[in-house]
Design a protein around this motif. Structure first.
Motif, PDB file in Angstrom:
ATOM      1  N   ASP A 113       0.841  -1.198   0.000  1.00 26.14           N
ATOM      2  CA  ASP A 113       0.000   0.000   0.000  1.00 26.14           C
ATOM      3  C   ASP A 113       0.873   1.243   0.000  1.00 26.14           C
ATOM      4  O   ASP A 113       0.569   2.236  -0.680  1.00 26.14           O
ATOM      5  CB  ASP A 113      -0.892   0.006   1.239  1.00 26.14           C
ATOM      6  CG  ASP A 113      -1.926  -1.113   1.193  1.00 26.14           C
ATOM      7  OD1 ASP A 113      -2.160  -1.652   0.094  1.00 26.14           O
ATOM      8  OD2 ASP A 113      -2.474  -1.450   2.267  1.00 26.14           O
ATOM      9  N   LYS A 114       1.943   1.191   0.770  1.00 28.06           N
ATOM     10  CA  LYS A 114       2.851   2.333   0.862  1.00 28.06           C
ATOM     11  C   LYS A 114       3.416   2.669  -0.525  1.00 28.06           C
ATOM     12  O   LYS A 114       3.409   3.836  -0.946  1.00 28.06           O
ATOM     13  CB  LYS A 114       3.960   1.996   1.843  1.00 28.06           C
ATOM     14  CG  LYS A 114       5.050   3.045   1.993  1.00 28.06           C
ATOM     15  CD  LYS A 114       6.058   2.577   3.039  1.00 28.06           C
ATOM     16  CE  LYS A 114       7.153   3.594   3.241  1.00 28.06           C
ATOM     17  NZ  LYS A 114       8.117   3.189   4.273  1.00 28.06           N
ATOM     18  N   CYS A 115       3.905   1.707  -1.223  1.00 25.95           N
ATOM     19  CA  CYS A 115       4.509   1.934  -2.544  1.00 25.95           C
ATOM     20  C   CYS A 115       3.468   2.433  -3.548  1.00 25.95           C
ATOM     21  O   CYS A 115       3.712   3.380  -4.295  1.00 25.95           O
ATOM     22  CB  CYS A 115       5.144   0.623  -3.028  1.00 25.95           C
ATOM     23  SG  CYS A 115       6.102   0.824  -4.533  1.00 25.95           S
ATOM     24  N   ARG A 116       2.277   1.831  -3.532  1.00 25.38           N
ATOM     25  CA  ARG A 116       1.232   2.201  -4.474  1.00 25.38           C
ATOM     26  C   ARG A 116       0.785   3.637  -4.265  1.00 25.38           C
ATOM     27  O   ARG A 116       0.657   4.415  -5.215  1.00 25.38           O
ATOM     28  CB  ARG A 116       0.053   1.237  -4.295  1.00 25.38           C
ATOM     29  CG  ARG A 116      -1.176   1.485  -5.171  1.00 25.38           C
ATOM     30  CD  ARG A 116      -0.867   1.270  -6.652  1.00 25.38           C
ATOM     31  NE  ARG A 116      -0.626   2.558  -7.314  1.00 25.38           N
ATOM     32  CZ  ARG A 116      -0.137   2.675  -8.528  1.00 25.38           C
ATOM     33  NH1 ARG A 116       0.238   1.595  -9.225  1.00 25.38           N
ATOM     34  NH2 ARG A 116       0.027   3.860  -9.079  1.00 25.38           N
ATOM     35  N   GLN A 117       0.548   3.986  -2.990  1.00 27.13           N
ATOM     36  CA  GLN A 117       0.062   5.332  -2.710  1.00 27.13           C
ATOM     37  C   GLN A 117       1.142   6.374  -2.963  1.00 27.13           C
ATOM     38  O   GLN A 117       0.849   7.505  -3.365  1.00 27.13           O
ATOM     39  CB  GLN A 117      -0.436   5.410  -1.274  1.00 27.13           C
ATOM     40  CG  GLN A 117      -1.692   4.573  -1.036  1.00 27.13           C
ATOM     41  CD  GLN A 117      -2.324   4.853   0.305  1.00 27.13           C
ATOM     42  OE1 GLN A 117      -2.341   6.009   0.741  1.00 27.13           O
ATOM     43  NE2 GLN A 117      -2.848   3.818   0.943  1.00 27.13           N
ATOM     44  N   LEU A 118       2.397   5.986  -2.705  1.00 25.73           N
ATOM     45  CA  LEU A 118       3.482   6.922  -2.978  1.00 25.73           C
ATOM     46  C   LEU A 118       3.569   7.218  -4.474  1.00 25.73           C
ATOM     47  O   LEU A 118       3.768   8.372  -4.889  1.00 25.73           O
ATOM     48  CB  LEU A 118       4.799   6.338  -2.461  1.00 25.73           C
ATOM     49  CG  LEU A 118       5.971   7.302  -2.304  1.00 25.73           C
ATOM     50  CD1 LEU A 118       5.585   8.493  -1.437  1.00 25.73           C
ATOM     51  CD2 LEU A 118       7.169   6.582  -1.703  1.00 25.73           C
ATOM     52  N   VAL A 119       3.392   6.207  -5.296  1.00 22.13           N
ATOM     53  CA  VAL A 119       3.366   6.405  -6.755  1.00 22.13           C
ATOM     54  C   VAL A 119       2.229   7.346  -7.135  1.00 22.13           C
ATOM     55  O   VAL A 119       2.395   8.277  -7.952  1.00 22.13           O
ATOM     56  CB  VAL A 119       3.227   5.049  -7.475  1.00 22.13           C
ATOM     57  CG1 VAL A 119       2.948   5.263  -8.976  1.00 22.13           C
ATOM     58  CG2 VAL A 119       4.486   4.212  -7.291  1.00 22.13           C
ATOM     59  N   ASP A 120       1.061   7.133  -6.526  1.00 21.08           N
ATOM     60  CA  ASP A 120      -0.096   7.984  -6.841  1.00 21.08           C
ATOM     61  C   ASP A 120       0.195   9.437  -6.494  1.00 21.08           C
ATOM     62  O   ASP A 120      -0.172  10.354  -7.254  1.00 21.08           O
ATOM     63  CB  ASP A 120      -1.320   7.491  -6.071  1.00 21.08           C
ATOM     64  CG  ASP A 120      -1.824   6.145  -6.571  1.00 21.08           C
ATOM     65  OD1 ASP A 120      -1.435   5.746  -7.687  1.00 21.08           O
ATOM     66  OD2 ASP A 120      -2.603   5.491  -5.836  1.00 21.08           O
ATOM     67  N   HIS A 121       0.837   9.663  -5.296  1.00 20.82           N
ATOM     68  CA  HIS A 121       1.149  11.041  -4.896  1.00 20.82           C
ATOM     69  C   HIS A 121       2.140  11.684  -5.857  1.00 20.82           C
ATOM     70  O   HIS A 121       2.023  12.883  -6.173  1.00 20.82           O
ATOM     71  CB  HIS A 121       1.721  11.044  -3.477  1.00 20.82           C
ATOM     72  CG  HIS A 121       0.682  10.938  -2.389  1.00 20.82           C
ATOM     73  ND1 HIS A 121      -0.157  11.968  -2.057  1.00 20.82           N
ATOM     74  CD2 HIS A 121       0.354   9.899  -1.568  1.00 20.82           C
ATOM     75  CE1 HIS A 121      -0.962  11.594  -1.077  1.00 20.82           C
ATOM     76  NE2 HIS A 121      -0.666  10.322  -0.760  1.00 20.82           N
ATOM     77  N   ILE A 122       3.131  10.914  -6.335  1.00 20.54           N
ATOM     78  CA  ILE A 122       4.131  11.464  -7.272  1.00 20.54           C
ATOM     79  C   ILE A 122       3.465  11.848  -8.584  1.00 20.54           C
ATOM     80  O   ILE A 122       3.692  12.944  -9.132  1.00 20.54           O
ATOM     81  CB  ILE A 122       5.252  10.435  -7.505  1.00 20.54           C
ATOM     82  CG1 ILE A 122       6.054  10.224  -6.203  1.00 20.54           C
ATOM     83  CG2 ILE A 122       6.178  10.886  -8.628  1.00 20.54           C
ATOM     84  CD1 ILE A 122       7.039   9.072  -6.281  1.00 20.54           C
ATOM     85  N   VAL A 123       2.623  10.961  -9.082  1.00 19.96           N
ATOM     86  CA  VAL A 123       1.942  11.226 -10.365  1.00 19.96           C
ATOM     87  C   VAL A 123       1.039  12.444 -10.236  1.00 19.96           C
ATOM     88  O   VAL A 123       1.005  13.317 -11.117  1.00 19.96           O
ATOM     89  CB  VAL A 123       1.140   9.981 -10.802  1.00 19.96           C
ATOM     90  CG1 VAL A 123       0.261  10.312 -12.013  1.00 19.96           C
ATOM     91  CG2 VAL A 123       2.080   8.835 -11.124  1.00 19.96           C
ATOM     92  N   GLU A 124       0.303  12.508  -9.105  1.00 20.48           N
ATOM     93  CA  GLU A 124      -0.612  13.631  -8.917  1.00 20.48           C
ATOM     94  C   GLU A 124       0.142  14.942  -8.793  1.00 20.48           C
ATOM     95  O   GLU A 124      -0.266  15.967  -9.353  1.00 20.48           O
ATOM     96  CB  GLU A 124      -1.457  13.385  -7.674  1.00 20.48           C
ATOM     97  CG  GLU A 124      -2.542  14.447  -7.485  1.00 20.48           C
ATOM     98  CD  GLU A 124      -3.473  14.102  -6.332  1.00 20.48           C
ATOM     99  OE1 GLU A 124      -4.368  14.922  -6.050  1.00 20.48           O
ATOM    100  OE2 GLU A 124      -3.291  13.036  -5.705  1.00 20.48           O
ATOM    101  N   ALA A 125       1.279  14.919  -8.059  1.00 20.30           N
ATOM    102  CA  ALA A 125       2.059  16.153  -7.911  1.00 20.30           C
ATOM    103  C   ALA A 125       2.609  16.624  -9.252  1.00 20.30           C
ATOM    104  O   ALA A 125       2.661  17.832  -9.527  1.00 20.30           O
ATOM    105  CB  ALA A 125       3.203  15.906  -6.927  1.00 20.30           C
ATOM    106  N   ALA A 126       3.019  15.671 -10.083  1.00 18.42           N
ATOM    107  CA  ALA A 126       3.629  16.040 -11.365  1.00 18.42           C
ATOM    108  C   ALA A 126       2.604  16.502 -12.389  1.00 18.42           C
ATOM    109  O   ALA A 126       2.948  17.260 -13.312  1.00 18.42           O
ATOM    110  CB  ALA A 126       4.407  14.844 -11.919  1.00 18.42           C
TER     111      ALA A 126
END
Length: 710
Positions: A113-126
């Motif tokens: 979950d940590k890795c998945r959500q971190l990816v989502d936050h990076i994509v959303e920020a970019a």
């Protein structure tokens, strides 16, 4: 944005909690490149173009917020995601002040979950627009109770401040935006000079940590902690000032309460005469009172480095180590008497108590306890024992209900029992009072009288080991400071010898009164006859007078010898019984030349007896000869050593002592009884032998005198 997000991932290679780069690269949405320090990250950003930066907080050279500020110095719009392994509210506030795009706390349950959500936050920020980012930052800043603010370097413009400002400072946001320096008006007058100095320090490029009293509406009772940092451009010039203000009013109040409590506890600790201490689970001091320094002679710095067993002498270390383990490993409370070794090497008797020291969650942290100097107690105990145990009279301490609390050595020896066996018994149930039916109620009466505050004294017969003894018993109450009886002191003085000597003297007096009176009556009567008639018929009367006078003289002499014997406590000593027997035989042969005395004895025979024992042996021989039924009396005399005794045996088949004499010699007649035995002679024999600790034994033909061998 089309395609995968090109991401620069900056993390410490030794940070085990950081998300592995490979896990992020598994996502098709990201292209991940890594560096491992702030400087490496800045170098990559200066050479390459990235869609987003992901950084942890802990980095080898600086931290993630500092890295963010460096990035913002040359690129104010590059998406930046901060993901600390263990973030705090202060880190979040600093990140927001530094214009972070996304702050992702490490609060995921599963690694996936940590890795998945971190990816989502990076994509959303970019992929978010500037307006989207600003809205999210605003949402994040409004969720904190801290005041986050960003000002121009010249203090002319408020670039950002969240709505918490007005509530915390007691100063309106509009007034602050109109004049950024007006916040000083909300500061207590005493603190304003420090606030203005802090403003100058920030302009000069220095970080500031300051605590102020603020909010005039609350009479400046609110305390605010302010942390502010200057933000520099590439040339090193201050371009902005970012800060966070936090309400620490309650925290400081708690600290003051704790400090007051600590001062109170410390004053109590230091006022106590005993040593107080706490040790950690490893055995090193955590805290102690001043008394420990006074008792040991060590200062605080020295005490801090000392192990628990270093406070005692070498021969006590094992005892203290075992007691310490019992507390910190088994959770037991222990008390042990040992010695404290002072800095100068002096040993001081101490009693140490230790109990488990636990934290608020019940976890064992170490040991806490009290140490008491028992030097005076030991000295008092030695003085008490010196008086208590070194007296010839039996002494005991009782509780008011009659329970024996302590007895001295004399009392224990008197009962032929161990002291420990007597302690805990009721006084009247102790072995002293079990044989005589009158002793038990007298002992109960003694306790009852003393318990009611009265002194008791009486004389009674008790059991003393394997013999009966007469004691002078007294019982005295001891009262406390309120006048209540809390102890009884029992004393028993062995007066057996005195009692018997008194009886012996009474017997002597009775004999003198009885025999001398009778003989004198005889003398008087015959003397009158002789005076009235002067003829041959008076001759027998005259002879009787002479004989009676002789007997009276002999009785008087024996009485004198007995009186000398018992007027003072006779002291037995070592004598040569063979030599004393020779003296007795010489006396008897002189008085009874017709007697045949056949003697067998060693050249010398050591025995414990009175120095005048030869007089008793002569008396005994004469008593036997007086009752021989033949014209040629003969007595066999033999002296031998038998086990622990020296024995003199007198044998004659032609003699039979009267029952009265036999009872006196063997002690089978009570001293106070009046029996008309031969006279004081047999009593003289009995007392001579008795005082020496010996006995007289009789059979049909023999009389044996047994005296302790030396």
């Amino acid at each position: 944005m089309d395609g995968a997000v090109r991401t620069l991932y900056v993390h410490d290679v030794d940070d085990a909690a950081a998300v592995p780069p490979g896990a992020l690269s598994e996502s098709d949405e990201l292209v991940v490149e890594t560096t491992h320090s702030v400087q490496e990250g800045l170098d990559r950003l200066s050479r390459d173009t990235f869609d987003c930066v992901l950084s942890t907080y802990e980095l080898p050279d600086e931290n993630g917020v500092t890295f963010l500020r460096h990035v913002r110095d040359f690129d104010s719009e590059l998406p930046f995601v901060l993901h600390p392994s263990s973030g705090t509210e202060r880190v979040a506030s600093e990140a927001i002040s530094a214009d972070v795009t996304e702050y992702v706390a490490d609060d995921f349950d599963k690694a996936a979950d940590k890795c998945r959500q971190l990816v989502d936050h990076i994509v959303e920020a970019a992929t978010s627009t500037p307006n989207d980012i600003e809205a999210k930052v605003r949402e994040l800043t409004e969720a904190t109770d801290d005041v986050l603010w960003l000002l121009s370097a010249d203090w002319e413009e408020v670039l950002f401040v969240n709505s918490t400002y007005a509530d915390l400072w007691g100063h309106s946001e509009r007034a602050l935006r109109d004049d950024p320096t007006s916040f000083v008006e909300a500061v207590h007058p005493d603190d304003r000079p420090r606030a203005e100095a802090a403003m100058d320090s920030l302009v000069d490029g220095e970080s500031v940590d300051i605590e102020l009293q603020v909010d005039p509406e609350e009479e400046f009772r609110r305390r605010v902690s302010v942390h502010a940092e200057p933000i520099f451009d590439r040339d090193g010039s201050v371009v902005r000032i970012a800060g966070v203000s936090r309400d620490v009013t309650e925290e400081r109040a708690r600290q003051r309460r704790l400090e007051e409590e600590k001062r109170t506890v410390d004053s109590i600790f230091d006022a106590l005469p005993d040593v107080l201490y706490t040790f950690d689970a490893e055995g090193y001091p955590l805290r102690w009172n001043e008394q420990l320094e006074a008792e040991t002679g060590y200062d605080a710095d020295e005490l801090e480095e000392m192990y628990v067993t270093e406070f005692v002498p070498d021969d006590e270390t094992e005892t203290i180590a075992e007691s310490f383990r019992a507390v910190v490993e088994d959770g037991r409370t222990v008390t042990v008497e040992s010695a404290l070794e002072r800095a100068d090497g002096e040993r001081v008797p101490f009693e140490f108590t230790g109990a488990p020291l636990r934290d608020a969650d019940g976890n064992l942290r170490g040991l806490t306890g009290v140490g008491r100097n028992i030097s005076e107690q030991r000295a008092q105990q030695r003085r008490f024992e010196a008086v208590f145990d070194n007296t010839y009279q039996s002494t005991g301490l009782l509780s008011p209900d009659g329970t024996l609390l302590e007895v001295n050595r004399t009392a224990a020896e008197f009962a032929s029992r161990d002291r420990e066996d007597l302690i805990g018994e009721k006084f009247w149930d102790a072995s002293w009072f079990r044989t005589d039916e009158t002793a038990h109620p007298i002992a109960m009466e003694a306790v009852e009288t003393a318990r009611n505050g009265e002194f008791f004294r009486d004389q009674l017969t008790i059991q003393a080991g394997d013999r009966e003894a007469v004691i002078d018993l007294s019982m005295r109450p001891v009262t406390d400071e309120h006048g209540e009886v809390d102890l009884l002191v029992a004393e028993g003085r062995d007066v057996t010898r005195l009692f018997q000597r008194e009886q012996q003297l009474r017997v002597t007096n009775r004999f003198l009164r009885h025999n001398i009176r009778n003989k004198l009556n005889t003398i008087t009567g015959h003397a009158k006859l002789a005076a009235e008639h002067d003829d041959r018929r008076l001759r027998p009367a005259v002879d009787t007078i002479v004989e009676a006078a002789d007997e009276l003289s002999a009785t008087a002499e024996t009485a004198r010898e007995i009186h000398e014997l018992i007027s003072e406590e006779p002291e037995p000593r070592t004598v040569d019984l063979s030599e004393r027997l020779d003296r007795a035989l010489a006396t008897v042969r002189n008085r009874h030349p017709e007697a045949e005395l056949v003697v067998q004895k060693p050249e010398s025979l050591a025995a414990t007896a009175l120095p005048s024992v030869h007089e008793a042996l002569a008396e005994l021989l004469e008593a036997l000869l007086e009752h021989v039924t033949t014209d040629h009396p003969a007595v066999d005399v033999e002296a031998t050593a038998d086990d622990d005794d020296a024995v003199v045996t007198l044998s004659t088949p032609d003699c039979r002592l009267p029952a009265a004499e036999r009872d006196v010699l063997t002690g089978d007649i009570e001293i106070r009884q009046m029996r008309h035995a031969r006279g004081l002679g047999v009593w003289h024999v009995y007392w001579q032998v008795w005082y020496a600790g010996g006995t007289v034994e009789l059979t049909d033909d023999d009389v044996q005198v047994r005296l302790p061998a030396d």
